[in-house]
Design a protein around this motif. Structure first.
Motif, PDB file in Angstrom:
ATOM      1  N   ASP A 268       0.877  -1.177   0.000  1.00  0.00           N
ATOM      2  CA  ASP A 268       0.000   0.000   0.000  1.00  0.00           C
ATOM      3  C   ASP A 268       0.909   1.219   0.000  1.00  0.00           C
ATOM      4  N   ASP A 269       0.404   2.359   0.443  1.00  0.00           N
ATOM      5  CA  ASP A 269       1.229   3.571   0.402  1.00  0.00           C
ATOM      6  C   ASP A 269       2.157   3.705   1.600  1.00  0.00           C
ATOM      7  N   PHE A 270       2.229   2.668   2.466  1.00  0.00           N
ATOM      8  CA  PHE A 270       3.076   2.744   3.647  1.00  0.00           C
ATOM      9  C   PHE A 270       3.943   1.503   3.821  1.00  0.00           C
ATOM     10  N   PHE A 271       3.391   0.313   3.579  1.00  0.00           N
ATOM     11  CA  PHE A 271       4.103  -0.947   3.798  1.00  0.00           C
ATOM     12  C   PHE A 271       4.496  -1.590   2.477  1.00  0.00           C
ATOM     13  N   ALA A 272       5.604  -2.365   2.539  1.00  0.00           N
ATOM     14  CA  ALA A 272       6.058  -3.136   1.383  1.00  0.00           C
ATOM     15  C   ALA A 272       6.466  -4.524   1.851  1.00  0.00           C
ATOM     16  N   LEU A 273       6.346  -5.503   0.989  1.00  0.00           N
ATOM     17  CA  LEU A 273       6.597  -6.903   1.315  1.00  0.00           C
ATOM     18  C   LEU A 273       8.003  -7.313   0.897  1.00  0.00           C
ATOM     19  N   HIS A 274       8.647  -8.108   1.742  1.00  0.00           N
ATOM     20  CA  HIS A 274       9.967  -8.638   1.392  1.00  0.00           C
ATOM     21  C   HIS A 274       9.864  -9.412   0.069  1.00  0.00           C
ATOM     22  N   PRO A 275      10.801  -9.192  -0.871  1.00  0.00           N
ATOM     23  CA  PRO A 275      10.686  -9.833  -2.190  1.00  0.00           C
ATOM     24  C   PRO A 275      10.776 -11.346  -2.147  1.00  0.00           C
ATOM     25  N   ALA A 276      11.334 -11.931  -1.064  1.00  0.00           N
ATOM     26  CA  ALA A 276      11.375 -13.393  -0.979  1.00  0.00           C
ATOM     27  C   ALA A 276       9.986 -13.991  -0.810  1.00  0.00           C
ATOM     28  N   LEU A 277       8.997 -13.151  -0.517  1.00  0.00           N
ATOM     29  CA  LEU A 277       7.601 -13.606  -0.435  1.00  0.00           C
ATOM     30  C   LEU A 277       6.797 -13.145  -1.645  1.00  0.00           C
ATOM     31  N   SER A 278       7.474 -12.896  -2.750  1.00  0.00           N
ATOM     32  CA  SER A 278       6.779 -12.401  -3.943  1.00  0.00           C
ATOM     33  C   SER A 278       5.695 -13.367  -4.422  1.00  0.00           C
ATOM     34  N   GLY A 279       5.885 -14.655  -4.141  1.00  0.00           N
ATOM     35  CA  GLY A 279       4.874 -15.634  -4.537  1.00  0.00           C
ATOM     36  C   GLY A 279       3.559 -15.473  -3.809  1.00  0.00           C
ATOM     37  N   LEU A 280       3.553 -14.710  -2.709  1.00  0.00           N
ATOM     38  CA  LEU A 280       2.319 -14.464  -1.966  1.00  0.00           C
ATOM     39  C   LEU A 280       1.589 -13.206  -2.436  1.00  0.00           C
ATOM     40  N   MET A 281       2.195 -12.440  -3.339  1.00  0.00           N
ATOM     41  CA  MET A 281       1.536 -11.223  -3.819  1.00  0.00           C
ATOM     42  C   MET A 281       0.181 -11.497  -4.468  1.00  0.00           C
ATOM     43  N   PRO A 282       0.002 -12.581  -5.237  1.00  0.00           N
ATOM     44  CA  PRO A 282      -1.341 -12.855  -5.758  1.00  0.00           C
ATOM     45  C   PRO A 282      -2.382 -13.041  -4.659  1.00  0.00           C
ATOM     46  N   LEU A 283      -1.979 -13.594  -3.513  1.00  0.00           N
ATOM     47  CA  LEU A 283      -2.909 -13.730  -2.398  1.00  0.00           C
ATOM     48  C   LEU A 283      -3.285 -12.346  -1.869  1.00  0.00           C
ATOM     49  N   TRP A 284      -2.286 -11.467  -1.765  1.00  0.00           N
ATOM     50  CA  TRP A 284      -2.554 -10.113  -1.286  1.00  0.00           C
ATOM     51  C   TRP A 284      -3.554  -9.413  -2.203  1.00  0.00           C
ATOM     52  N   HIS A 285      -3.322  -9.484  -3.507  1.00  0.00           N
ATOM     53  CA  HIS A 285      -4.195  -8.804  -4.462  1.00  0.00           C
ATOM     54  C   HIS A 285      -5.585  -9.432  -4.505  1.00  0.00           C
ATOM     55  N   ALA A 286      -5.681 -10.716  -4.184  1.00  0.00           N
ATOM     56  CA  ALA A 286      -6.983 -11.390  -4.149  1.00  0.00           C
ATOM     57  C   ALA A 286      -7.698 -11.203  -2.814  1.00  0.00           C
ATOM     58  N   GLY A 287      -7.082 -10.493  -1.883  1.00  0.00           N
ATOM     59  CA  GLY A 287      -7.680 -10.319  -0.567  1.00  0.00           C
ATOM     60  C   GLY A 287      -7.570 -11.551   0.300  1.00  0.00           C
ATOM     61  N   GLU A 288      -6.581 -12.413   0.018  1.00  0.00           N
ATOM     62  CA  GLU A 288      -6.416 -13.658   0.759  1.00  0.00           C
ATOM     63  C   GLU A 288      -5.197 -13.627   1.681  1.00  0.00           C
ATOM     64  N   MET A 289      -4.613 -12.459   1.881  1.00  0.00           N
ATOM     65  CA  MET A 289      -3.501 -12.312   2.815  1.00  0.00           C
ATOM     66  C   MET A 289      -3.607 -10.955   3.492  1.00  0.00           C
ATOM     67  N   ALA A 290      -3.265 -10.927   4.780  1.00  0.00           N
ATOM     68  CA  ALA A 290      -3.221  -9.690   5.553  1.00  0.00           C
ATOM     69  C   ALA A 290      -2.104  -9.833   6.573  1.00  0.00           C
ATOM     70  N   PHE A 291      -1.844  -8.765   7.306  1.00  0.00           N
ATOM     71  CA  PHE A 291      -0.858  -8.862   8.377  1.00  0.00           C
ATOM     72  C   PHE A 291      -1.199  -7.849   9.464  1.00  0.00           C
ATOM     73  N   VAL A 292      -0.694  -8.154  10.649  1.00  0.00           N
ATOM     74  CA  VAL A 292      -0.852  -7.257  11.792  1.00  0.00           C
ATOM     75  C   VAL A 292       0.541  -6.780  12.178  1.00  0.00           C
ATOM     76  N   PRO A 293       0.873  -5.501  11.983  1.00  0.00           N
ATOM     77  CA  PRO A 293       2.167  -4.993  12.443  1.00  0.00           C
ATOM     78  C   PRO A 293       2.096  -4.628  13.922  1.00  0.00           C
ATOM     79  N   ALA A 294       3.251  -4.512  14.537  1.00  0.00           N
ATOM     80  CA  ALA A 294       3.355  -4.009  15.919  1.00  0.00           C
ATOM     81  C   ALA A 294       2.448  -4.777  16.871  1.00  0.00           C
ATOM     82  N   THR A 295       2.575  -6.103  16.856  1.00  0.00           N
ATOM     83  CA  THR A 295       1.825  -6.945  17.780  1.00  0.00           C
ATOM     84  C   THR A 295       2.796  -7.859  18.512  1.00  0.00           C
ATOM     85  N   SER A 296       2.382  -8.366  19.667  1.00  0.00           N
ATOM     86  CA  SER A 296       3.284  -9.175  20.474  1.00  0.00           C
ATOM     87  C   SER A 296       2.503  -9.884  21.564  1.00  0.00           C
ATOM     88  N   THR A 297       3.106 -10.900  22.153  1.00  0.00           N
ATOM     89  CA  THR A 297       2.611 -11.430  23.414  1.00  0.00           C
ATOM     90  C   THR A 297       2.900 -10.391  24.506  1.00  0.00           C
TER      91      THR A 297
END
Length: 393
Positions: free
Chosen positions: A81-110
């Protein structure tokens, strides 16, 4: 009974497959829970503290480049998006991102803080407890407590395969553990004998065949990790087969995330394994992928600043990766604390904005209909789930 026990003892000795503990689906700790319904949950524990700041790089934060002058020049990331970018070693997951089948939570922890021990951090992650880990709960995992709360779980609720038990699987709910040995070179005759024994044992038949196939092709490694490529994919395929049958909950772990030196190279194999496993799950599940949720979580994050060895050290705030066909994906979930000196935890780490337990908790509510009160009381004691993050469509 004696004959059955002798046969199991033989399997324990003989399936020392000449490959490492994590080199195949049979030797990787795996839990499978059989339940009614169609929703599936897969939990992947990323052992070693994945650097969420590198995997989901906050390129829009003005302080990032100063904190990581070398790491930000390596491995050009892919815009999400306009703030985050994905490590290129996970480029194979970009189709999931564009299909709405991948998300992430930044700044989270136990809620584990300050000591930054892998062992303690993983115990907190897998026990799912708040604050200090009580000794009585050190062998009680939140995924097992989930299974115990589900009203129609079958008697053979879960099983784990591997030399080491996973804390996340331990507890009151039924589970079978199978722990093969190591370093046995199987002759063709012994291979045939074990194949015969497997075919007559419904518990181990499929797993045994996979193990024998993988030893025949030589999939052992020296460092104890799942090698990049086909073996991580094989693990995903194996889990997918179980989820296509009667299993509804699965868990396994992937190692190799401790990147103190040369992170731009050291992180690549672990990312490759994670990508291979997720894509194999998606492919193997086919239409069932639309009712599957994958959560990949790690014990803590890494330091905001790179170190002198162009790596990162143990930190606090991390990231959670989610994937699945029913996910409301294509987005970062939650806020962003910033990377300014005044924003960092203890002046060194990404500040956690959320309790990572809230996300599997809401998945339990939405996937399996477990009441919020039961989750907060029996599965994640001390958790306030807060408002729903609306994980699913």
């Amino acid at each position: 009974m004696a004959d059955r026990m002798n046969r199991r003892q033989l399997l324990t000795r003989a399936l020392a497959l000449g490959c490492t503990a994590a080199a195949s689906p049979v030797l990787t700790p795996v839990s499978l829970a059989a339940l009614p319904g169609t929703r599936r949950l897969v939990v992947i524990v990323l052992r070693g503290a994945m650097d969420g700041l590198d995997v989901f790089r906050p390129v829009g934060d003005p302080h990032l480049a100063a904190l990581r002058p070398h790491l930000t020049q390596e491995n050009t990331p892919l815009p999400l998006d306009d703030f985050f970018a994905l490590h290129p070693a996970l480029s194979g997951l970009m189709p999931l991102w564009h299909a709405g089948e991948m998300a992430f939570v930044p700044a989270t922890s136990t809620l584990y803080r300050d000591q930054r021990s892998h062992f303690d951090g993983q115990d907190h992650l897998e026990a799912g407890t708040a604050g200090v880990l009580p000794p009585a709960l050190q062998r009680d995992g939140w995924l097992n407590r989930l299974v115990a709360q589900l009203p129609h779980a079958q008697a053979r609720t879960a099983f784990a395969v591997g030399r080491e038990r996973m804390l996340i699987l331990e507890g009151q709910a039924p589970m079978t553990q199978w722990s093969p040995g190591t370093d046995l070179d199987l002759s063709p005759q012994n291979r045939l004998l074990l194949s015969y024994l497997f075919d007559n044992d419904p518990l181990f038949a499929q797993a045994g065949r996979i193990a024998l196939e993988m030893t025949a092709t030589g999939t052992d490694t020296d460092d104890g990790d799942i090698p990049a490529g086909s073996d991580a994919a094989g693990l995903g395929q194996y889990i997918a087969q179980q989820l296509l049958a009667d299993a509804r909950i699965a868990s396994f772990s992937l190692t190799g995330w401790d990147t103190h030196r040369d992170q731009h190279r050291a992180l690549l194999p672990a990312l490759g394994r994670l990508q291979d496993a997720i894509l194999a799950l998606r492919e193997g599940l086919g239409p069932v992928w639309g009712e599957t949720t994958v959560m990949a979580m790690t014990e803590f994050g890494r330091t905001a600043r790179e170190n002198g060895a162009r790596g990162t050290d143990h930190g606090t705030g991390g990231a959670l990766l989610l994937a699945g066909g029913a996910l409301r994906g294509g987005r970062a979930i939650g806020g962003w604390p910033g990377l300014g000196d005044q924003d960092l935890y203890a002046g060194r780490d990404l500040m956690p904005l959320s309790d990572i337990r809230a996300y599997p908790a809401w998945a339990m509510r939405d996937l399996f209909g477990l009441p919020v009160s039961s989750i907060e009381r029996h599965v994640f004691s001390g958790l306030d789930m807060g408002d729903t993050p609306r994980l699913f469509l």
